[in-house]
Design a protein around this motif. Structure first.
Motif, PDB file in Angstrom:
ATOM      1  N   ASP A  35       0.795  -1.240   0.000  1.00 15.68           N
ATOM      2  CA  ASP A  35       0.000   0.000   0.000  1.00 15.68           C
ATOM      3  C   ASP A  35       0.820   1.279   0.000  1.00 15.68           C
ATOM      4  OD1 ASP A  35      -2.465  -1.351  -0.111  1.00 15.68           O
ATOM      5  OD2 ASP A  35      -2.378  -1.716   2.050  1.00 15.68           O
ATOM      6  N   ILE A  36       2.025   1.226  -0.549  1.00 16.46           N
ATOM      7  CA  ILE A  36       2.799   2.442  -0.795  1.00 16.46           C
ATOM      8  C   ILE A  36       2.653   2.701  -2.286  1.00 16.46           C
ATOM      9  CG2 ILE A  36       5.076   3.522  -0.741  1.00 16.46           C
ATOM     10  CD1 ILE A  36       5.657   1.645   1.674  1.00 16.46           C
ATOM     11  N   LYS A  37       1.852   3.673  -2.627  1.00 18.38           N
ATOM     12  CA  LYS A  37       1.363   3.883  -3.986  1.00 18.38           C
ATOM     13  C   LYS A  37       2.331   4.694  -4.845  1.00 18.38           C
ATOM     14  CE  LYS A  37      -3.058   2.537  -2.858  1.00 18.38           C
ATOM     15  NZ  LYS A  37      -2.887   1.159  -2.552  1.00 18.38           N
ATOM     16  N   ILE A  38       3.529   4.150  -5.029  1.00 15.63           N
ATOM     17  CA  ILE A  38       4.521   4.813  -5.874  1.00 15.63           C
ATOM     18  C   ILE A  38       3.976   4.909  -7.305  1.00 15.63           C
ATOM     19  CG2 ILE A  38       5.737   2.643  -6.354  1.00 15.63           C
ATOM     20  CD1 ILE A  38       8.360   4.339  -6.297  1.00 15.63           C
ATOM     21  N   GLU A  39       4.313   6.005  -7.980  1.00 17.62           N
ATOM     22  CA  GLU A  39       3.882   6.161  -9.367  1.00 17.62           C
ATOM     23  C   GLU A  39       4.525   5.079 -10.232  1.00 17.62           C
ATOM     24  OE1 GLU A  39       3.443  10.029 -11.371  1.00 17.62           O
ATOM     25  OE2 GLU A  39       4.338  10.825  -9.538  1.00 17.62           O
ATOM     26  N   HIS A  40       3.797   4.632 -11.222  1.00 21.04           N
ATOM     27  CA  HIS A  40       4.301   3.655 -12.190  1.00 21.04           C
ATOM     28  C   HIS A  40       3.451   3.769 -13.462  1.00 21.04           C
ATOM     29  CE1 HIS A  40       1.203   1.700  -9.798  1.00 21.04           C
ATOM     30  NE2 HIS A  40       1.022   0.809 -10.766  1.00 21.04           N
ATOM     31  N   ALA A  41       3.590   4.910 -14.128  1.00 20.94           N
ATOM     32  CA  ALA A  41       2.721   5.264 -15.250  1.00 20.94           C
ATOM     33  C   ALA A  41       2.754   4.256 -16.397  1.00 20.94           C
ATOM     34  CB  ALA A  41       3.066   6.654 -15.764  1.00 20.94           C
ATOM     35  N   CYS A  42       3.859   3.551 -16.572  1.00 20.35           N
ATOM     36  CA  CYS A  42       3.946   2.603 -17.692  1.00 20.35           C
ATOM     37  C   CYS A  42       3.601   1.181 -17.263  1.00 20.35           C
ATOM     38  CB  CYS A  42       5.332   2.643 -18.328  1.00 20.35           C
ATOM     39  SG  CYS A  42       6.644   1.912 -17.317  1.00 20.35           S
ATOM     40  N   ASP A  43       3.009   1.035 -16.086  1.00 24.19           N
ATOM     41  CA  ASP A  43       2.644  -0.287 -15.560  1.00 24.19           C
ATOM     42  C   ASP A  43       3.839  -1.229 -15.470  1.00 24.19           C
ATOM     43  OD1 ASP A  43      -0.033   0.173 -14.937  1.00 24.19           O
ATOM     44  OD2 ASP A  43      -0.630  -0.156 -17.017  1.00 24.19           O
ATOM     45  N   MET A  44       4.972  -0.690 -15.055  1.00 22.24           N
ATOM     46  CA  MET A  44       6.195  -1.454 -14.786  1.00 22.24           C
ATOM     47  C   MET A  44       6.773  -2.123 -16.028  1.00 22.24           C
ATOM     48  SD  MET A  44       5.352  -3.019 -11.026  1.00 22.24           S
ATOM     49  CE  MET A  44       3.630  -3.456 -11.271  1.00 22.24           C
ATOM     50  N   SER A  45       6.684  -1.456 -17.179  1.00 19.15           N
ATOM     51  CA  SER A  45       7.213  -2.032 -18.419  1.00 19.15           C
ATOM     52  C   SER A  45       8.530  -1.390 -18.856  1.00 19.15           C
ATOM     53  CB  SER A  45       6.180  -1.908 -19.540  1.00 19.15           C
ATOM     54  OG  SER A  45       5.942  -0.545 -19.836  1.00 19.15           O
ATOM     55  N   CYS A  46       9.167  -0.642 -17.976  1.00 22.53           N
ATOM     56  CA  CYS A  46      10.449   0.019 -18.269  1.00 22.53           C
ATOM     57  C   CYS A  46      10.314   0.968 -19.459  1.00 22.53           C
ATOM     58  CB  CYS A  46      11.561  -1.005 -18.499  1.00 22.53           C
ATOM     59  SG  CYS A  46      13.229  -0.269 -18.458  1.00 22.53           S
ATOM     60  N   ALA A  47       9.258   1.801 -19.415  1.00 25.87           N
ATOM     61  CA  ALA A  47       9.016   2.745 -20.503  1.00 25.87           C
ATOM     62  C   ALA A  47       8.914   4.191 -20.012  1.00 25.87           C
ATOM     63  CB  ALA A  47       7.754   2.357 -21.252  1.00 25.87           C
ATOM     64  N   CYS A  48       9.088   4.425 -18.713  1.00 24.37           N
ATOM     65  CA  CYS A  48       9.031   5.789 -18.184  1.00 24.37           C
ATOM     66  C   CYS A  48       9.980   5.866 -16.977  1.00 24.37           C
ATOM     67  CB  CYS A  48       7.605   6.170 -17.789  1.00 24.37           C
ATOM     68  SG  CYS A  48       6.973   5.364 -16.297  1.00 24.37           S
ATOM     69  N   THR A  49       9.937   6.944 -16.248  1.00 23.17           N
ATOM     70  CA  THR A  49      10.811   7.079 -15.072  1.00 23.17           C
ATOM     71  C   THR A  49      10.028   7.437 -13.810  1.00 23.17           C
ATOM     72  OG1 THR A  49      11.251   9.417 -15.489  1.00 23.17           O
ATOM     73  CG2 THR A  49      12.768   7.833 -16.493  1.00 23.17           C
ATOM     74  N   THR A  50       8.725   7.256 -13.824  1.00 22.48           N
ATOM     75  CA  THR A  50       7.921   7.709 -12.688  1.00 22.48           C
ATOM     76  C   THR A  50       8.161   6.899 -11.421  1.00 22.48           C
ATOM     77  OG1 THR A  50       6.022   6.385 -13.388  1.00 22.48           O
ATOM     78  CG2 THR A  50       6.112   8.674 -14.150  1.00 22.48           C
ATOM     79  N   CYS A  51       8.729   5.704 -11.532  1.00 30.18           N
ATOM     80  CA  CYS A  51       8.992   4.890 -10.343  1.00 30.18           C
ATOM     81  C   CYS A  51      10.448   4.998  -9.886  1.00 30.18           C
ATOM     82  CB  CYS A  51       8.606   3.433 -10.597  1.00 30.18           C
ATOM     83  SG  CYS A  51       9.706   2.554 -11.733  1.00 30.18           S
ATOM     84  N   HIS A  52      11.139   6.012 -10.339  1.00 35.10           N
ATOM     85  CA  HIS A  52      12.543   6.235  -9.989  1.00 35.10           C
ATOM     86  C   HIS A  52      12.738   6.301  -8.482  1.00 35.10           C
ATOM     87  CE1 HIS A  52      15.716   9.562  -9.382  1.00 35.10           C
ATOM     88  NE2 HIS A  52      16.368   8.432  -9.545  1.00 35.10           N
ATOM     89  N   VAL A  53      13.741   5.592  -7.981  1.00 36.74           N
ATOM     90  CA  VAL A  53      14.133   5.659  -6.578  1.00 36.74           C
ATOM     91  C   VAL A  53      15.644   5.805  -6.503  1.00 36.74           C
ATOM     92  CG1 VAL A  53      12.175   4.290  -5.724  1.00 36.74           C
ATOM     93  CG2 VAL A  53      14.331   3.140  -6.292  1.00 36.74           C
ATOM     94  N   VAL A  54      16.107   6.311  -5.365  1.00 37.68           N
ATOM     95  CA  VAL A  54      17.532   6.378  -5.089  1.00 37.68           C
ATOM     96  C   VAL A  54      17.817   5.334  -4.013  1.00 37.68           C
ATOM     97  CG1 VAL A  54      19.448   7.833  -4.328  1.00 37.68           C
ATOM     98  CG2 VAL A  54      17.577   8.828  -5.677  1.00 37.68           C
ATOM     99  N   VAL A  55      18.717   4.420  -4.310  1.00 37.42           N
ATOM    100  CA  VAL A  55      19.041   3.339  -3.386  1.00 37.42           C
ATOM    101  C   VAL A  55      20.166   3.819  -2.475  1.00 37.42           C
ATOM    102  CG1 VAL A  55      19.723   0.919  -3.162  1.00 37.42           C
ATOM    103  CG2 VAL A  55      18.350   1.660  -5.133  1.00 37.42           C
ATOM    104  N   ARG A  56      19.831   4.056  -1.219  1.00 36.51           N
ATOM    105  CA  ARG A  56      20.798   4.591  -0.255  1.00 36.51           C
ATOM    106  C   ARG A  56      21.667   3.500   0.369  1.00 36.51           C
ATOM    107  NH1 ARG A  56      21.368   9.420  -2.046  1.00 36.51           N
ATOM    108  NH2 ARG A  56      19.493  10.698  -1.968  1.00 36.51           N
TER     109      ARG A  56
END
Length: 112
Positions: A35-56
């Motif tokens: 239930d953490i509603k991160i953006e994913h406009a391309c439905d996780m098909s590696c076609a956008c960058t809305t689910c970008h995260v920085v791995v610390r």
């Protein structure tokens, strides 16, 4: 089972969060399943960058970046050397800590 620690984000998880997911799960899937509603406009098909995260922490434990992800990351807002698309970052056995950037290049949010 690895744990994903999510640093506080004003919209997605103001207090921060920790979630667990089995190895082989993408960070994006793990967040959405908890239930953490991160953006994913391309439905996780590696076609956008809305689910970008920085791995610390734990960057090197994630699955390898492929060329398509590397090319897309060049367009991500707030790109850092340890940036990943969460839909393509596959968990292994190690815990990771991520930060969801404050902004994305998506001007209109999708209702997923």
């Amino acid at each position: 089972m690895p744990t994903i620690k999510i640093l506080p984000h004003p919209e997605y998880c103001p207090q921060g969060a920790s979630v667990s997911a089995p190895p082989g799960t993408s960070i994006c899937e793990a967040l959405l399943d908890n239930d953490i509603k991160i953006e994913h406009a391309c439905d996780m098909s590696c076609a956008c960058t809305t689910c970008h995260v920085v791995v610390r922490e734990g960057f090197n434990s994630l699955g390898e970046l492929d060329e398509a992800e590397e090319d897309l990351l060049d367009r991500a807002w707030g790109l850092e050397p340890n940036s990943r698309l969460s839909c393509q970052a596959i968990l292994a056995q190690q815990d990771v800590t991520i930060e969801i950037p404050k902004y994305s290049i998506n001007h209109a949010k999708e209702n997923h």
